[in-house]
Scaffold this motif. Structure first.
Motif, PDB file in Angstrom:
ATOM      1  N   GLY A  83       0.820  -1.209   0.000  1.00 49.32           N
ATOM      2  CA  GLY A  83       0.000   0.000   0.000  1.00 49.32           C
ATOM      3  C   GLY A  83       0.850   1.255   0.000  1.00 49.32           C
ATOM      4  N   GLY A  84       0.355   2.325  -0.622  1.00 49.53           N
ATOM      5  CA  GLY A  84       1.088   3.594  -0.685  1.00 49.53           C
ATOM      6  C   GLY A  84       1.013   4.371   0.616  1.00 49.53           C
ATOM      7  N   GLY A  85       2.037   5.195   0.881  1.00 49.05           N
ATOM      8  CA  GLY A  85       2.073   6.017   2.086  1.00 49.05           C
ATOM      9  C   GLY A  85       1.236   7.278   1.957  1.00 49.05           C
ATOM     10  N   SER A  86       0.883   7.854   3.104  1.00 51.05           N
ATOM     11  CA  SER A  86       0.085   9.087   3.141  1.00 51.05           C
ATOM     12  C   SER A  86       0.946  10.300   2.833  1.00 51.05           C
ATOM     13  N   GLY A  87       0.307  11.319   2.240  1.00 47.60           N
ATOM     14  CA  GLY A  87       0.979  12.601   2.067  1.00 47.60           C
ATOM     15  C   GLY A  87       1.075  13.340   3.391  1.00 47.60           C
ATOM     16  N   GLY A  88       2.139  14.116   3.557  1.00 49.74           N
ATOM     17  CA  GLY A  88       2.381  14.818   4.819  1.00 49.74           C
ATOM     18  C   GLY A  88       1.434  15.983   5.050  1.00 49.74           C
ATOM     19  N   PHE A  89       1.175  16.274   6.334  1.00 49.84           N
ATOM     20  CA  PHE A  89       0.321  17.391   6.758  1.00 49.84           C
ATOM     21  C   PHE A  89       1.167  18.381   7.555  1.00 49.84           C
ATOM     22  N   THR A  90       0.848  19.645   7.401  1.00 45.84           N
ATOM     23  CA  THR A  90       1.426  20.644   8.297  1.00 45.84           C
ATOM     24  C   THR A  90       0.499  21.843   8.394  1.00 45.84           C
ATOM     25  N   ASP A  91       0.367  22.431   9.584  1.00 44.98           N
ATOM     26  CA  ASP A  91      -0.283  23.736   9.681  1.00 44.98           C
ATOM     27  C   ASP A  91       0.592  24.731  10.442  1.00 44.98           C
ATOM     28  N   VAL A 130      -4.571  12.497   6.255  1.00 45.73           N
ATOM     29  CA  VAL A 130      -3.990  13.033   7.495  1.00 45.73           C
ATOM     30  C   VAL A 130      -4.595  14.411   7.757  1.00 45.73           C
ATOM     31  N   PRO A 131      -5.516  14.523   8.735  1.00 43.27           N
ATOM     32  CA  PRO A 131      -6.254  15.774   8.900  1.00 43.27           C
ATOM     33  C   PRO A 131      -5.631  16.777   9.864  1.00 43.27           C
ATOM     34  N   ASP A 132      -4.619  16.360  10.642  1.00 39.09           N
ATOM     35  CA  ASP A 132      -4.128  17.258  11.692  1.00 39.09           C
ATOM     36  C   ASP A 132      -2.720  16.867  12.130  1.00 39.09           C
ATOM     37  N   ASP A 133      -2.121  17.768  12.926  1.00 36.09           N
ATOM     38  CA  ASP A 133      -0.774  17.520  13.440  1.00 36.09           C
ATOM     39  C   ASP A 133      -0.725  16.333  14.380  1.00 36.09           C
ATOM     40  N   GLY A 321       1.031  15.714  -0.712  1.00 37.05           N
ATOM     41  CA  GLY A 321       1.250  16.496   0.500  1.00 37.05           C
ATOM     42  C   GLY A 321       0.355  17.721   0.562  1.00 37.05           C
ATOM     43  N   ARG A 322      -0.003  18.139   1.792  1.00 35.07           N
ATOM     44  CA  ARG A 322      -0.819  19.337   1.994  1.00 35.07           C
ATOM     45  C   ARG A 322      -0.043  20.572   1.557  1.00 35.07           C
ATOM     46  N   GLY A 328      -6.315  27.786   4.665  1.00 32.95           N
ATOM     47  CA  GLY A 328      -7.179  26.690   4.255  1.00 32.95           C
ATOM     48  C   GLY A 328      -7.382  25.665   5.360  1.00 32.95           C
ATOM     49  N   SER A 329      -7.928  24.565   4.960  1.00 36.60           N
ATOM     50  CA  SER A 329      -8.192  23.470   5.909  1.00 36.60           C
ATOM     51  C   SER A 329      -7.816  22.138   5.275  1.00 36.60           C
ATOM     52  N   GLY A 330      -6.749  22.141   4.496  1.00 31.56           N
ATOM     53  CA  GLY A 330      -6.364  20.959   3.745  1.00 31.56           C
ATOM     54  C   GLY A 330      -5.819  19.835   4.614  1.00 31.56           C
ATOM     55  N   SER A 331      -5.732  18.666   4.017  1.00 35.72           N
ATOM     56  CA  SER A 331      -5.203  17.479   4.676  1.00 35.72           C
ATOM     57  C   SER A 331      -4.167  16.833   3.771  1.00 35.72           C
ATOM     58  N   GLY A 332      -3.408  15.915   4.333  1.00 32.64           N
ATOM     59  CA  GLY A 332      -2.508  15.106   3.523  1.00 32.64           C
ATOM     60  C   GLY A 332      -3.295  13.999   2.844  1.00 32.64           C
TER      61      GLY A 332
END
Length: 375
Positions: A83-91, A130-133, A321-322, A328-332
């Motif tokens: 399975g593929g990995g998630s894109g990174g999140f940052t705020d 990924v919705p948050d830190d 990645g975000r 905004g309110s983006g996610s990974g």
């Protein structure tokens, strides 16, 4: 019922001059309509008709090694993609790195399979959105407490004493939660966060084990002087350390199995060529997102409005990645699930395991969820 036939290797030559028992349509031998072989030197075998379910069964047998009727074996091709990995999140950082593709383990002649033998199949899921830190810091779905998005799950074929093929899940993209960090290790490595990692390599590639060929490459990093862009995740054929600058496009997937994808309607079809396992695009802090979906189906990167990274499509690709923090309110983006495909010569077996399709001389057995392959 109860009829018997006896065979004896009078000349001691069945090891080089095999006897074939032909099932002849609906009749069965050892419960199968496939032809059976007697191939042991000095073999003596008595077969008895039991019923319509089992047909003819060897009731006595003896030879130099006391073996009974030998079922014909075959060696299929087996493709395993994690399975593929998630894109990174940052705020609070700059922008998130792309998720790495799942690793690939491919066997071009899996050790001889005997009809009726079962093989466990595990299909790894892609990393979630990924919705948050908190998720980046070991929260739900997070893999490490060091600003790395969740990795994909491993895909596996075989178990126990069998040859086991493993395609490792892709590494998650880097983000920010207390410090800047490179992407996570995995089948292909995740891309690094868009600040403080310039000029370094991304997450390491672990590829896979057990096959004759393995695929997977390290994730990228932002180039020196281009810290406003996050790096792409590694892909199935990506031999570079990562894109430098604005175009944080994911590492390309592999087209080596395009014929498999066309026959099974799987993978990411680009103009008649099918790709598997690309890295996700990195997000951007300034300028427009790199909006092209990588060959293989990796997620696009978020833009300077703080938009979400795209979810991967196809099989075994990384999420995008975000984009820019504090907006905004983006996610990974999420990674796509892996896949396991067994390709055999149609004449070798009559198994109906998985989702079956036939093209030319080959029959394909596709698994997009956990299951069992019966040879």
């Amino acid at each position: 019922v109860g009829d018997t036939i006896e065979f004896v290797d009078y000349a001691g030559t069945w090891d080089t001059n095999k006897v074939t028992l032909t099932a002849d349509g609906s009749e069965k031998i050892n419960g199968s309509t496939s032809d059976q072989l007697m191939s042991a030197e000095r073999q003596g075998t008595k077969i008895t008709y039991i019923d319509a379910t089992q047909g003819w069964v060897a009731t006595t047998a003896s030879n130099e090694t006391d073996s009974a009727i030998a079922l014909p074996t075959y060696s299929p091709h087996v493709l395993v993609i994690g399975g593929g990995g998630s894109g990174g999140f940052t705020d609070t950082g700059w922008c998130g790195g792309g998720g790495g593709s799942g690793g690939i383990s491919y066997h071009n002649a899996y050790p001889a399979m005997t009809p009726g033998t079962t093989y466990a199949v595990v299909v790894g899921e892609g990393g979630p959105e990924v919705p948050d830190d908190a998720t980046m810091n070991g929260g739900p779905g997070g893999t490490y407490a060091n600003s790395i998005a969740p990795e994909g799950e491993d895909s596996i074929f075989g178990s126990g004493d069998q040859t086991i093929l493993t395609g490792f899940g892709g590494g998650g993209g880097g983000g920010y939660n207390g410090h800047y960090w490179i992407g996570g290790a995995g089948g292909s490595g995740g891309g690094s966060e868009g600040y403080g990692t310039e000029g370094t390599t991304g997450g390491a590639a672990t590829q896979g084990t057990g096959g004759t060929t393995h695929y997977g490459n390290e994730g990228g990093s932002p180039g020196a002087g281009s810290s406003t862009y996050a790096a792409r995740g590694g892909g199935g054929t990506d031999a570079a350390t990562g894109d430098r600058g604005a175009n944080s496009n994911g590492g390309p997937g592999t087209s080596d199995f395009s014929a498999w994808g066309l026959a099974t309607t799987t993978g990411h079809n680009v103009g008649g060529t099918v790709y598997y396992a690309s890295g996700g695009n990195g997000g951007v802090f300034a300028g427009s997102q790199y909006s092209t979906v990588p060959n293989g189906g990796g997620g696009i990167g978020g833009d300077n409005t703080g938009s979400s990274g795209g979810n991967a499509v196809g099989h075994g690709s990384g999420g995008g990645g975000r984009g820019r923090q504090d907006l905004g309110s983006g996610s990974g983006g999420s990674g796509s699930d892996g896949i396991v495909i067994v390709r055999r010569l149609t004449a070798d077996s009559s198994t109906t395991s998985g989702t079956v399709s036939t093209s030319g001389i080959y029959t394909y057995h596709v698994f997009t969820a956990d299951g069992t392959y019966t040879a």
